[in-house]
Write a protein that holds these residues in place. Structure first.
Motif, short mmCIF file in Angstrom:
data_model
loop_
_atom_site.label_atom_id
_atom_site.label_comp_id
_atom_site.label_asym_id
_atom_site.label_seq_id
_atom_site.Cartn_x
_atom_site.Cartn_y
_atom_site.Cartn_z
N VAL A 1 31.14 32.23 -2.75
CA VAL A 1 32.34 31.45 -3.05
C VAL A 1 31.98 29.98 -3.21
O VAL A 1 32.47 29.29 -4.11
CB VAL A 1 33.39 31.64 -1.95
CG1 VAL A 1 34.58 30.73 -2.18
CG2 VAL A 1 33.87 33.10 -1.93
N LEU A 2 31.13 29.47 -2.34
CA LEU A 2 30.71 28.07 -2.45
C LEU A 2 29.96 27.82 -3.76
O LEU A 2 30.16 26.79 -4.41
CB LEU A 2 29.81 27.70 -1.27
CG LEU A 2 30.52 27.32 0.03
CD1 LEU A 2 29.49 27.13 1.14
CD2 LEU A 2 31.35 26.07 -0.15
N TYR A 3 29.11 28.74 -4.15
CA TYR A 3 28.36 28.59 -5.40
C TYR A 3 29.31 28.51 -6.59
O TYR A 3 29.16 27.65 -7.47
CB TYR A 3 27.40 29.75 -5.56
CG TYR A 3 26.70 29.77 -6.91
CD1 TYR A 3 25.59 28.96 -7.13
CD2 TYR A 3 27.16 30.57 -7.95
CE1 TYR A 3 24.95 28.94 -8.37
CE2 TYR A 3 26.53 30.58 -9.18
CZ TYR A 3 25.43 29.76 -9.38
OH TYR A 3 24.81 29.75 -10.60
N LEU A 4 30.28 29.42 -6.63
CA LEU A 4 31.23 29.42 -7.74
C LEU A 4 32.04 28.13 -7.76
O LEU A 4 32.31 27.58 -8.83
CB LEU A 4 32.16 30.63 -7.62
CG LEU A 4 31.52 32.00 -7.83
CD1 LEU A 4 32.53 33.11 -7.57
CD2 LEU A 4 30.96 32.12 -9.24
N PHE B 1 41.05 27.48 0.63
CA PHE B 1 40.58 26.10 0.54
C PHE B 1 39.55 25.95 -0.58
O PHE B 1 39.59 24.97 -1.35
CB PHE B 1 39.97 25.67 1.87
CG PHE B 1 39.41 24.28 1.86
CD1 PHE B 1 40.24 23.18 1.97
CD2 PHE B 1 38.05 24.07 1.71
CE1 PHE B 1 39.72 21.90 1.94
CE2 PHE B 1 37.53 22.80 1.68
CZ PHE B 1 38.36 21.70 1.80
N LEU B 2 38.65 26.89 -0.71
CA LEU B 2 37.62 26.81 -1.74
C LEU B 2 38.20 26.97 -3.14
O LEU B 2 37.69 26.38 -4.10
CB LEU B 2 36.54 27.86 -1.48
CG LEU B 2 35.69 27.61 -0.23
CD1 LEU B 2 34.72 28.77 0.02
CD2 LEU B 2 34.93 26.31 -0.34
N VAL B 3 39.26 27.76 -3.27
CA VAL B 3 39.95 27.83 -4.57
C VAL B 3 40.51 26.45 -4.91
O VAL B 3 40.43 25.99 -6.06
CB VAL B 3 41.09 28.88 -4.54
CG1 VAL B 3 41.95 28.76 -5.80
CG2 VAL B 3 40.51 30.28 -4.45
N GLY B 4 41.06 25.77 -3.91
CA GLY B 4 41.60 24.44 -4.13
C GLY B 4 40.57 23.45 -4.61
O GLY B 4 40.80 22.70 -5.56
N ILE B 5 39.39 23.45 -3.99
CA ILE B 5 38.37 22.49 -4.40
C ILE B 5 37.73 22.88 -5.72
O ILE B 5 37.15 22.04 -6.40
CB ILE B 5 37.28 22.30 -3.33
CG1 ILE B 5 36.48 23.58 -3.13
CG2 ILE B 5 37.87 21.81 -2.03
CD1 ILE B 5 35.23 23.39 -2.31
N ALA B 6 37.84 24.18 -6.10
CA ALA B 6 37.27 24.61 -7.38
C ALA B 6 38.10 24.10 -8.55
O ALA B 6 37.59 23.98 -9.67
CB ALA B 6 37.17 26.13 -7.43
#
Length: 432
Positions: A195-198, A245-250
């Motif tokens: 998820v972080l990579y994407l 949260f990671l969707v938000g930063i993406a």
């Protein structure tokens, strides 16, 4: 009464009650979170008038509330800002773990719960509530403050640490072998890494794919993607909050701005439902017998969290006021603590009531410490004749109350209007 009719009546009464409670809290200058929790406690199991027909809907709404809180928080920052924050805040994460997990572990051993109980209660006292803190920062208008990236860095490190902690705790509770526990850990870490990579490498492509000039389509796609990723993350033993949260930063640029405007009303609604549900799921009769040990543990870990936030903000070059605000904001515990206690209760039933009382105390105290820690500390410093130990960092405040200091590495590039005047200033003190 028909099930659907009862659901509509209860749900309508709950939403109307939340609106009235929120207006009352606004009039007295208080965050509505403690009042939402007390309302849920009054109408939950063992309360004055238990709400049964709407219980399942409220439970789902509470999950959506946490997801939306973290999604909107993630939309405030880019992936590069997150990486910078994590790189600069990892020592703070270690301090956070030592200061706040230790009291829980020691308390469990004193109570005779053994190693498994110690690991479980350590997690309860360690992890701050991302959902409560996100709501508090929004209510106090602090998303644009200098200390907010520091708070965010600590919270994200805690959430990501759950990818390691939860599989290990689950394995310990189930008595799984070392090999089985290691496999669960590898799967969890792999999911977080993917998820972080994407988010970091393909954020622009994701934003381009999600982008739409039609607000309805944008809302559906962003909300659907967020809930999907959160569900997959939860299935892989990674926090649903981390996934949201990671969707938000993406997402970035105009897509992030548009999504923020569309989702803010939904966030406010479902966040209120989340806090009410927490109260609904607590039986008031279970609180008095464990109130004293829970209160002692809450007092100790209130000070350790304040120390954590102060240390983290100091490392980031934030002035004295921002340090105290960061510490006070991190005090609240909530959703993760309840999840951890729920996992452990089958093995150690005594952890349920004390964890509930502990979280209920700090989820009420947390919004208060977020608001009042800095003014109280300023008054004490003034009485001692001490100045701001943040001098030399060029501390200052703008019209909105956010401190203007040399840009720290963890600070966001994109600033939001701050309304930190909601935090009272000690009488006679000039802004820095």
């Amino acid at each position: 009464m028909h099930d659907t009719t009862a659901l509509l009546v209860e749900l309508g009464a709950v939403i109307l009650g939340l609106g009235l409670v929120g207006r009352f809290a606004g009039r007295i200058g208080l965050s509505p979170i403690p009042l939402y929790l007390l309302a849920g406690l009054a109408f939950g199991h063992g309360g004055l008038i238990p709400l049964k027909a709407s219980e399942e809907f409220t439970m789902v709404g509470a999950e959506i509330g946490v997801i939306l809180l973290l999604l909107l928080l993630g939309l405030e920052y880019s992936a590069s800002e997150l990486v910078t924050s994590l790189k600069t805040q990892y020592p703070s994460g270690a301090v956070d773990f030592v200061l706040n997990a230790t009291p829980g572990a020691v308390a469990a051993l004193i109570l005779g719960w053994g190693p498994v109980g110690a690991v479980a209660l350590a997690g309860v006292t360690w992890i701050s509530s991302s959902g409560v803190i996100a709501k508090v920062m929004t209510d106090l208008g602090r998303l644009g403050n200098r200390e907010t990236p520091v708070i965010l860095g600590v919270l994200v490190m805690e959430d990501l640490a759950m990818a390691v902690y939860l599989p290990l705790l689950t394995a310990m509770l189930a008595g799984v072998s070392l090999a089985g526990g290691s496999l669960a850990l590898v799967i969890a870490l792999g999911a977080v890494g993917l998820v972080l990579y994407l988010a970091l490498r393909h954020g622009r492509l994701i934003s381009r794919a999600v982008s739409s000039d039609n607000p309805e389509m944008l809302l559906l796609v962003v909300l659907g993607l967020t809930v999907l990723v959160a569900g997959i993350a939860q299935q892989l033993q990674v926090s649903a909050a981390v996934g949201a949260f990671l969707v938000g930063i993406a997402l970035s640029g105009e897509v992030a701005e548009g999504a923020r405007k569309l989702l803010t009303p939904l966030r406010d609604l479902f966040a209120a439902v989340f806090f009410v549900f927490f109260g609904l799921s607590t039986n008031p009769a279970d609180i008095p017998p464990v109130l004293l040990p829970a209160a002692l543990l809450a007092i100790i870990t209130t000070f350790t969290k304040i120390a954590t936030g102060y240390y983290a903000a100091r490392r980031a070059g934030i002035g004295s006021r921002g340090r105290w605000r960061a510490g006070g904001t991190l005090v609240a515990r909530g959703e993760f603590s309840i999840v951890i206690a729920g996992l452990a209760v089958a093995t150690e039933p005594r952890i349920g009531p004390i964890a509930t009382a502990y979280v209920l105390i700090l989820v009420i105290v947390g919004p208060l410490t977020a608001r009042w820690t800095q003014p109280i500390a300023a008054k004490l410093e003034a009485r001692r004749g001490g100045g701001d130990d943040g001098k030399g960092t060029g501390a200052g405040t703008g019209a909105g109350g956010a401190e203007k200091e040399p840009v720290a590495k963890s600070a966001p590039e994109r600033r939001l209007p701050s309304h930190d005047d909601l935090t009272p200033e000690p009488a006679g003190e000039t802004r820095e």
